[in-house]
Write an enzyme that holds these catalytic residues in place. Structure first.
Site, mmCIF file in Angstrom:
data_model
loop_
_atom_site.group_PDB
_atom_site.id
_atom_site.type_symbol
_atom_site.label_atom_id
_atom_site.label_comp_id
_atom_site.label_asym_id
_atom_site.label_seq_id
_atom_site.Cartn_x
_atom_site.Cartn_y
_atom_site.Cartn_z
ATOM 1 N N ARG A 110 0.900 -1.211 0.258
ATOM 2 C CA ARG A 110 -0.490 -0.025 0.109
ATOM 3 C C ARG A 110 0.691 1.314 0.117
ATOM 4 O O ARG A 110 1.706 1.464 1.023
ATOM 5 C CB ARG A 110 -0.614 0.231 1.337
ATOM 6 C CG ARG A 110 -1.697 1.474 1.214
ATOM 7 C CD ARG A 110 -2.882 0.989 2.708
ATOM 8 N NE ARG A 110 -3.808 1.045 1.624
ATOM 9 C CZ ARG A 110 -4.622 0.633 2.373
ATOM 10 N NH1 ARG A 110 -5.572 1.114 3.383
ATOM 11 N NH2 ARG A 110 -5.771 -0.601 1.407
ATOM 12 N N HIS A 137 -7.151 0.960 -6.270
ATOM 13 C CA HIS A 137 -7.505 -0.203 -5.664
ATOM 14 C C HIS A 137 -7.656 -1.418 -5.954
ATOM 15 O O HIS A 137 -9.339 -1.767 -5.923
ATOM 16 C CB HIS A 137 -7.861 0.352 -4.802
ATOM 17 C CG HIS A 137 -8.420 0.097 -3.164
ATOM 18 N ND1 HIS A 137 -7.973 -0.551 -3.126
ATOM 19 C CD2 HIS A 137 -9.139 0.430 -2.361
ATOM 20 C CE1 HIS A 137 -7.850 -1.509 -1.622
ATOM 21 N NE2 HIS A 137 -8.152 -0.361 -0.953
ATOM 22 N N GLN A 140 -9.949 -3.801 -3.432
ATOM 23 C CA GLN A 140 -11.117 -3.276 -3.936
ATOM 24 C C GLN A 140 -11.974 -3.600 -4.802
ATOM 25 O O GLN A 140 -13.943 -4.386 -4.185
ATOM 26 C CB GLN A 140 -11.569 -1.800 -3.704
ATOM 27 C CG GLN A 140 -12.776 -0.951 -2.689
ATOM 28 C CD GLN A 140 -12.970 -0.630 -1.509
ATOM 29 O OE1 GLN A 140 -12.488 -1.442 -0.832
ATOM 30 N NE2 GLN A 140 -14.551 -2.538 -1.482
ATOM 31 N N ASP A 233 -17.011 7.200 -2.710
ATOM 32 C CA ASP A 233 -15.856 7.313 -1.030
ATOM 33 C C ASP A 233 -15.441 8.359 -0.550
ATOM 34 O O ASP A 233 -16.394 9.389 -1.123
ATOM 35 C CB ASP A 233 -14.315 6.743 -2.375
ATOM 36 C CG ASP A 233 -13.644 6.429 -1.475
ATOM 37 O OD1 ASP A 233 -13.538 6.360 -0.586
ATOM 38 O OD2 ASP A 233 -12.002 6.219 -2.285
ATOM 39 N N CYS A 273 -16.670 1.528 0.158
ATOM 40 C CA CYS A 273 -15.202 1.046 0.612
ATOM 41 C C CYS A 273 -15.269 1.031 1.486
ATOM 42 O O CYS A 273 -13.969 -0.063 2.463
ATOM 43 C CB CYS A 273 -14.121 1.740 -0.370
ATOM 44 S SG CYS A 273 -13.653 3.118 -0.286
ATOM 45 N N ARG A 301 -14.106 -8.533 1.638
ATOM 46 C CA ARG A 301 -12.585 -8.123 1.087
ATOM 47 C C ARG A 301 -12.007 -9.425 1.269
ATOM 48 O O ARG A 301 -11.475 -10.599 0.365
ATOM 49 C CB ARG A 301 -12.729 -6.717 1.858
ATOM 50 C CG ARG A 301 -12.717 -6.146 0.694
ATOM 51 C CD ARG A 301 -12.152 -5.504 0.034
ATOM 52 N NE ARG A 301 -11.094 -5.152 0.048
ATOM 53 C CZ ARG A 301 -10.316 -4.787 0.222
ATOM 54 N NH1 ARG A 301 -10.238 -3.282 1.259
ATOM 55 N NH2 ARG A 301 -9.024 -4.672 0.321
HETATM 56 N N1 CP Z 1 -11.209 -0.323 1.658
HETATM 57 C C1 CP Z 1 -10.079 -0.361 2.630
HETATM 58 O O1 CP Z 1 -9.010 -0.498 2.133
HETATM 59 O O2 CP Z 1 -10.008 0.010 3.372
HETATM 60 P P1 CP Z 1 -8.383 -0.113 4.280
HETATM 61 O O3 CP Z 1 -8.188 1.989 4.143
HETATM 62 O O4 CP Z 1 -9.103 0.033 6.164
HETATM 63 O O5 CP Z 1 -8.608 -1.210 3.769
HETATM 64 N N1 NVA Z 2 -9.699 6.668 -1.560
HETATM 65 C C1 NVA Z 2 -8.986 6.265 -0.547
HETATM 66 C C2 NVA Z 2 -9.827 5.132 -0.462
HETATM 67 C C3 NVA Z 2 -9.756 4.322 1.077
HETATM 68 C C4 NVA Z 2 -10.351 2.834 0.990
HETATM 69 C C5 NVA Z 2 -8.202 6.600 -0.224
HETATM 70 O O1 NVA Z 2 -7.208 6.091 -0.946
HETATM 71 O O2 NVA Z 2 -7.861 7.073 0.869
#
Ligand code: CP
Ligand code: NVA
Length: 314
Positions: A110, A137, A140, A233, A273, A301
Site C-alpha cells: 500500500r 485499488h 477493492q 468514496d 469502500c 474483501r
Molecule cells: N477499503 C479499504 O481499503 O479499507 P482500508 O483502508 O481499511 O484497508
Molecule cells: N480513496 C481512499 C480509499 C481508502 C480505502 C484513499 O485513498 O484514502
C-alpha cells in the site's frame, strides 16, 4: 481452487486482468465464501508460503483481510510498516524488492505513488499485489463487483452511479472492472476531478468490446436517476490532507443524502469502500439505511483476497 493463468502474476491494476480472468476470480471468490459458510474456513493450498505486507498508509480492511486470507490458505504473513523498514531511511524500493523476494512468496504493498508498486514488480520475481496506490485499488473493486453480482445479479443489466471525486483510486479500479464486464456507470464529478485520462482510455477500449456504457456528468441527479447501485468514496483520500478545504468546497454538491437517493431505484444498494466520513460524502441516514450494503462489501474483501492470493502465489 485458483485461476491457473494468474499463477506468478502481479495484480497492480484491474487492467492486468482479461475479462475472462476477472470473471474467474469473482467466481472463485464466491466459491470461497460459500465454503466459508459451509464451515470450510481453512483451505490449505498455500502451506509454507509467506506474504509480506509493506504499508506506507493506514489500513483496516485490506491489511486484515489479506492476513486472515493468508492464514486460512495455510500460509503466513508479515505486516511491515514502511516506517520500520530501511525504506524509511532511504533504502531504494528496488533494493528492498530484491531482498524480500529471497525470503517471501508474495508482496502486498500500500503506497502513496503508484510507481512504487510498479517498481516493486519490476525488481521482484515474486508476485506483487497493489493494496492501494494513489491511482488504483484493485482488491477493492473485486469485492465491489462480487457484492454487486451477489445482490443484484448480472452487471450487464445494471446502472451504477458514482458520486464525488472522479479521480479517486477506488473509482478508477471500479470503472475498469465495470467496463470489462459490460455494465453501465455514470460518474458525477465536478470539473477538475475527472477520471485519469489513461484509465478512461483503457475503460473506453474495454467498453467497446463489452458493450459497457460510461458517462462522466456534472449533475448528480442525472447519475443517480434510476440507478441500481449508488457508490461514493471519501472526498479527501490518504495523502491529500493538505487539499482538504478546497476538496470539501469543490465536492460539496455531490453528497449522497436522502434527497439524492430518492432518484435511484427503490431497491438500489448503497456502497462505500470505507472508511466513510459521515456528513461529508454520505449522510449517516443513508449509510445506516436498509439499502446500505457496506458491511457485506467489507466482508467480501476476505473472500476476494483469498481468491487473489490462492491464484497468484506459487
Ligand atoms: N477499503 C479499504 O481499503 O479499507 P482500508 O483502508 O481499511 O484497508
Ligand atoms: N480513496 C481512499 C480509499 C481508502 C480505502 C484513499 O485513498 O484514502
Amino acid at each position: 481452487m485458483y485461476v491457473e493463468s494468474l499463477k506468478g502474476r502481479d495484480l497492480l491494476s484491474i487492467a492486468d486482468l482479461s475479462s475472462k480472468e476477472l470473471y474467474s476470480i469473482l467466481e472463485l471468490s464466491l466459491k470461497f465464501k460459500r465454503m466459508y459458510y459451509e464451515g470450510y474456513r481453512m483451505v490449505p493450498i498455500l502451506v509454507n508460503r509467506v506474504l509480506a505486507l509493506i504499508f506506507e498508509k493506514h489500513s483496516t480492511r485490506t491489511r486484515i483481510s489479506l492476513q486472515v486470507a493468508m492464514h486460512q490458505l495455510g500460509g503466513t504473513s508479515l505486516y511491515l510498516s514502511s516506517q520500520e523498514l530501511q525504506l524509511a531511511r532511504g533504502e531504494p524500493i528496488k533494493d528492498t524488492a530484491r531482498v524480500l523476494e529471497r525470503y517471501v512468496d508474495g508482496i502486498a504493498a500500500r503506497v502513496y505513488k503508484h510507481e512504487s508498486v510498479v517498481e516493486l514488480a519490476k525488481y521482484s520475481r515474486v508476485p506483487i499485489v497493489n493494496a492501494l496506490s494513489d491511482y488504483e485499488h484493485p482488491l477493492q473493486a473485486l469485492a465491489d463487483i462480487m457484492t454487486i453480482m451477489e445482490l443484484k445479479g448480472d452487471i450487464k443489466n445494471l446502472k451504477i452511479a458514482f458520486l464525488g471525486d472522479g479521480s479517486d483510486n477506488v473509482l478508477h479500479s471500479l470503472l475498469l472492472a465495470v467496463a470489462k464486464l459490460g455494465g453501465t456507470i455514470y460518474i458525477a464529478t465536478p470539473l477538475g476531478y475527472d477520471p485519469n485520462r489513461e484509465i478512461m482510455a483503457l475503460a473506453n477500449d474495454d467498453a467497446q468490446k463489452s458493450g459497457a456504457t460510461i458517462a462522466v456528468v456534472r449533475d448528480p441527479i442525472e447519475a443517480v436517476s434510476n440507478a441500481d447501485v449508488v457508490y461514493t468514496d471519501v472526498w479527501v483520500s490518504m495523502g491529500q490532507e493538505k487539499e482538504r478545504e478546497k476538496r470539501i468546497r469543490d465536492l460539496g454538491g455531490y453528497q449522497v443524502n436522502k434527497e439524492l437517493v430518492s432518484y435511484a431505484k427503490k431497491d438500489y444498494i448503497f456502497m462505500h469502500c470505507l472508511p466513510a466520513h459521515r456528513g461529508e460524502e454520505v449522510t449517516d441516514e443513508v449509510i445506516e439505511s436498509s439499502n446500505s450494503v457496506v458491511w457485506i462489501q467489507a466482508e467480501n474483501r476476505l473472500h476476494t483476497s483469498k481468491a487473489v492470493l490462492a491464484s497468484i502465489i506459487k
